[in-house]
Write a protein that holds these residues in place. Structure first.
Motif: not given
Length: 182
Positions: A139-161
């Protein structure tokens, strides 16, 4: 005998009249202009995030406005209709998949507007569904959109779906696709 013939004639006339009325109604409906217009499928914040996701996750597929029922299903031995109806009218702003279309995460954009009780309940339901299905929900807030680095960091977390159905679920469509590749 005459009564039976009259009943049969009345029945046939009723069918013919019914058919003609339905045909006339269809023609009238098709001649009228319907009140639809084309609109953008994403708002401004969603468009910004979409392009950031595409750039930050080049090896992934990003889908927008995805119905929950397209990526979630009900496990066998549970009453399908009872549980499936909880997915009704739920959608995710974005779904990120790998190149095999295995779902990696769902993304929701939250805003600061006072949420209606329906929206609040939908958020609670989405959280519960994703948690129980072991689907990562970001979940991201509309007024606090992540930049590319924050997106990559969020997807580098080791949670496996968990993308695999239970072992006792047999998907014939997958079998057909796999047999074509052989």
């Amino acid at each position: 005998m005459k009564i039976l013939a009259l009943i049969l004639l009345a029945f046939v006339l009723t069918l013919v009249i019914s058919y003609l009325l339905k045909k006339t109604q269809r023609m009238v409906v098709s001649e009228q202009k319907w009140p639809f217009y084309v609109k953008r499928p994403m708002g401004a914040a969603e468009q910004v995030l979409y392009f950031r996701l595409i750039k930050a996750l080049p090896g992934h597929i990003v889908l927008a406005q995805v119905s929950a029922s397209r990526i979630l299903s009900v496990m066998p031995n549970y009453h399908f209709q009872h549980w499936h109806k909880r997915l009704h009218n739920l959608s995710y702003d974005f779904v990120v998949c790998d190149k095999n279309f295995s779902v990696i995460a769902a993304i929701e954009l939250d805003d600061s507007s006072p949420a209606h009780p329906h929206q609040q309940q939908a958020a609670v339901t989405k959280n519960k569904i994703c948690n129980d299905a072991e689907l990562r929900l970001i979940r991201w807030h509309v007024k606090l959109l992540p930049d590319e680095f924050a997106i990559q960091a969020a997807f580098s977390e080791p949670r496996i779906t968990n993308n695999l159905p239970p072992k006792h679920v047999h998907d014939q469509h997958v079998d057909q696709l796999l047999s074509r590749e052989s």
